[in-house]
Design a protein around this motif. Structure first.
Motif, PDB file in Angstrom:
ATOM      1  N   ARG A 185       0.921  -1.153   0.028  1.00  0.00           N
ATOM      2  CA  ARG A 185       0.059  -0.108   0.040  1.00  0.00           C
ATOM      3  C   ARG A 185       1.063   1.351  -0.034  1.00  0.00           C
ATOM      4  NH1 ARG A 185      -4.037   1.090   5.208  1.00  0.00           N
ATOM      5  NH2 ARG A 185      -2.114   1.329   6.133  1.00  0.00           N
ATOM      6  N   GLN A 186       0.660   2.002  -0.950  1.00  0.00           N
ATOM      7  CA  GLN A 186       1.386   3.532  -0.977  1.00  0.00           C
ATOM      8  C   GLN A 186       0.890   4.283   0.279  1.00  0.00           C
ATOM      9  OE1 GLN A 186       3.170   4.571  -3.901  1.00  0.00           O
ATOM     10  NE2 GLN A 186       2.009   3.477  -5.716  1.00  0.00           N
ATOM     11  N   GLY A 187       1.771   4.800   0.798  1.00  0.00           N
ATOM     12  CA  GLY A 187       1.306   5.629   2.077  1.00  0.00           C
ATOM     13  C   GLY A 187       2.047   6.874   2.311  1.00  0.00           C
ATOM     14  N   GLY A 188       2.012   7.251   3.671  1.00  0.00           N
ATOM     15  CA  GLY A 188       2.751   8.474   4.168  1.00  0.00           C
ATOM     16  C   GLY A 188       4.083   8.584   3.913  1.00  0.00           C
ATOM     17  N   ILE A 189       4.880   7.399   3.703  1.00  0.00           N
ATOM     18  CA  ILE A 189       6.403   7.658   3.339  1.00  0.00           C
ATOM     19  C   ILE A 189       6.416   7.344   1.870  1.00  0.00           C
ATOM     20  CG2 ILE A 189       8.503   6.843   3.763  1.00  0.00           C
ATOM     21  CD1 ILE A 189       8.060   6.116   6.483  1.00  0.00           C
ATOM     22  N   PRO A 190       6.734   8.288   0.979  1.00  0.00           N
ATOM     23  CA  PRO A 190       6.846   7.919  -0.371  1.00  0.00           C
ATOM     24  C   PRO A 190       7.630   6.756  -0.634  1.00  0.00           C
ATOM     25  CG  PRO A 190       7.247  10.521  -0.135  1.00  0.00           C
ATOM     26  CD  PRO A 190       7.283   9.852   1.349  1.00  0.00           C
ATOM     27  N   ILE A 191       7.519   5.983  -1.606  1.00  0.00           N
ATOM     28  CA  ILE A 191       8.491   4.860  -1.955  1.00  0.00           C
ATOM     29  C   ILE A 191       9.793   5.026  -2.285  1.00  0.00           C
ATOM     30  CG2 ILE A 191       8.674   2.975  -3.668  1.00  0.00           C
ATOM     31  CD1 ILE A 191       5.730   2.525  -3.693  1.00  0.00           C
ATOM     32  N   LYS A 192       9.840   6.430  -2.868  1.00  0.00           N
ATOM     33  CA  LYS A 192      11.322   7.058  -3.113  1.00  0.00           C
ATOM     34  C   LYS A 192      12.399   6.820  -1.737  1.00  0.00           C
ATOM     35  CE  LYS A 192      11.203  10.627  -6.698  1.00  0.00           C
ATOM     36  NZ  LYS A 192      10.841  12.117  -6.727  1.00  0.00           N
ATOM     37  N   ASP A 193      11.724   7.279  -0.916  1.00  0.00           N
ATOM     38  CA  ASP A 193      12.386   7.516   0.373  1.00  0.00           C
ATOM     39  C   ASP A 193      12.811   6.105   1.206  1.00  0.00           C
ATOM     40  OD1 ASP A 193      11.695  10.145   0.214  1.00  0.00           O
ATOM     41  OD2 ASP A 193      10.601  10.298   2.149  1.00  0.00           O
ATOM     42  N   ILE A 194      11.988   5.174   0.690  1.00  0.00           N
ATOM     43  CA  ILE A 194      12.299   3.757   1.192  1.00  0.00           C
ATOM     44  C   ILE A 194      13.050   3.211   0.154  1.00  0.00           C
ATOM     45  CG2 ILE A 194      11.235   1.311   1.442  1.00  0.00           C
ATOM     46  CD1 ILE A 194       8.471   2.873   2.173  1.00  0.00           C
ATOM     47  N   GLU A 195      13.338   3.671  -0.783  1.00  0.00           N
ATOM     48  CA  GLU A 195      14.151   2.902  -2.047  1.00  0.00           C
ATOM     49  C   GLU A 195      15.534   3.563  -1.537  1.00  0.00           C
ATOM     50  OE1 GLU A 195      12.204   3.900  -5.627  1.00  0.00           O
ATOM     51  OE2 GLU A 195      11.981   1.590  -6.043  1.00  0.00           O
ATOM     52  N   ARG A 196      15.543   4.670  -1.303  1.00  0.00           N
ATOM     53  CA  ARG A 196      17.013   5.163  -1.011  1.00  0.00           C
ATOM     54  C   ARG A 196      17.563   4.480   0.242  1.00  0.00           C
ATOM     55  NH1 ARG A 196      15.080  10.513   0.142  1.00  0.00           N
ATOM     56  NH2 ARG A 196      14.454  10.984  -2.332  1.00  0.00           N
ATOM     57  N   LYS A 197      16.857   3.944   1.120  1.00  0.00           N
ATOM     58  CA  LYS A 197      17.371   3.173   2.187  1.00  0.00           C
ATOM     59  C   LYS A 197      17.741   1.672   1.852  1.00  0.00           C
ATOM     60  CE  LYS A 197      18.567   2.246   6.442  1.00  0.00           C
ATOM     61  NZ  LYS A 197      19.563   2.804   6.964  1.00  0.00           N
ATOM     62  N   LEU A 198      16.839   1.107   0.956  1.00  0.00           N
ATOM     63  CA  LEU A 198      17.092  -0.269   0.525  1.00  0.00           C
ATOM     64  C   LEU A 198      17.967  -0.441  -0.552  1.00  0.00           C
ATOM     65  CD1 LEU A 198      13.330  -1.409   0.332  1.00  0.00           C
ATOM     66  CD2 LEU A 198      14.965  -1.963   2.218  1.00  0.00           C
TER      67      LEU A 198
END
Ligand code: TXA
Ligand code: MG
Length: 313
Positions: A185-198
């Motif tokens: 589910r897309q949500g309050g943290i943009p996927i871009k920010d998570i991809e940066r971490k992953l």
């Protein structure tokens, strides 16, 4: 912080009652995660179908370890980076988690909400809380206590009131499989920010291999009909009916227009979208027209919700 209301909420939860809790995303309808008969009350009040699992809310990282089996290094890195915050992670469940929480699945969804009152509440309890968004099934998630009263009237459980939610959109849900990380589910943290971490790991948005229970096509919908338009000029086709037009960072100022993202600030829009839907549902309109925001960052989450809001039942 008012200690008394937190104490009252804690007491109700210990007695197996429901409490509406504030989170940074949306208000949640909370119960003791280890008490199946309290959790049953959530399903009854929301009219939520069975087979739709719930998110467990914890107050500190160490509480994670008794709920899950073998969290991966990457999952723990995500938790350490984004918690408390609008990120839900799906783990292998431990046997302590009741079946009614996971709808019988082998996985459990967990997050640590970023709200001082709810964190203080969790600190007083010796159990975590399950909390779906506090809306009736398929309706819009509440982002202000007034929304709760509109939906449940005198049947509304005690509300731990913390005013307007900071983010206003539900948490981003991420699960991990052998193929990598998936956004459920897309949500309050943009996927871009998570991809940066992953780093190198690819975030798949719609993994066909994964069942996403509870992600109904029509969800987050106001009662008023919603129509997406592709260009501002289309609004003139509707001049004979009673409508409002929601826009995200346009320079124009038309009659009937509600600008949700002044200066293109999509975080403002996220915070105000559901409250605007609740407001418009009270105003006897024929139609809500929407011109989409750019499909990037938080715009991806907003567009997902707008698509769902515009689905007819
Ligand atoms: O922001 C939020 O996440 C809010 C606040 C209150 O924390 N909660 C929320 O809960 O949105 P709910 O129940 O409305 O949505 C939870 C979503 C559902 O789509 C459900 O299917 C999914 O999480 N979910 C829960 N457990 C899951 C699991 N084990 N695997 C996959 N999806 C899961
Ligand atoms: Mg929900």
């Amino acid at each position: 912080m008012r200690f008394k209301e937190i104490e009252k909420a804690a007491q109700l939860l210990r007695e197996g009652e429901l409490v509406v809790i504030p989170t940074e995303t949306v208000y949640g309808l909370a119960a003791n995660a280890f008490d199946p008969s309290a959790i049953q009350k959530i399903y009854d009040l929301k009219k939520r179908p069975k087979g739709n699992p719930l998110i467990i809310h914890i107050g500190k990282l160490e509480d994670l370890f008794k709920l899950v089996r073998e969290p991966s290094k990457m999952q723990l890195a995500l938790a350490e980076t984004f918690w408390p915050g609008p990120l839900t992670l799906v783990f292998n469940r431990s046997s302590i988690v009741p079946d009614i929480v996971t709808a019988g699945q082998e996985t459990v969804a967990i997050r640590m909400p970023n709200n001082a009152k709810t964190l203080a509440l969790l600190d007083q309890l010796d159990f975590p809380l399950v909390a779906p968004s506090a809306n009736p099934f398929t309706y819009i998630s509440p982002t202000h206590p007034d929304h709760l009263k509109l939906s449940y009237g005198e049947h509304c459980p005690f509300i731990l009131d913390d005013g307007e939610c900071e983010v206003g959109l539900e948490s981003t849900i991420i699960s991990e499989t052998k193929e990598g990380f998936h956004c459920l589910r897309q949500g309050g943290i943009p996927i871009k920010d998570i991809e940066r971490k992953l780093g190198e790991v690819i975030v798949t948005q719609k993994p066909s291999a994964i069942v996403t229970p509870g992600m109904h096509k029509k969800h987050y919908s106001p009662h008023t009909k919603v129509k997406i338009i592709n260009d501002l000029s289309e609004a003139s086709n509707f001049k004979d009916i009673n409508y409002k037009l929601i826009t995200f960072g346009t320079k124009n100022k038309l009659d009937h227009q509600i600008e949700l993202a002044p200066n293109g600030d999509l975080r403002q829009a996220g915070k105000r979208l559901y409250a605007t839907f609740y407001e418009l549902d009270k105003s006897d309109l024929d139609l809500i027209l929407i011109l989409r925001p750019p499909n990037d960052g938080l715009g991806l989450t907003l567009n997902d919700r707008l698509t769902r809001a515009s689905q007819q039942s």
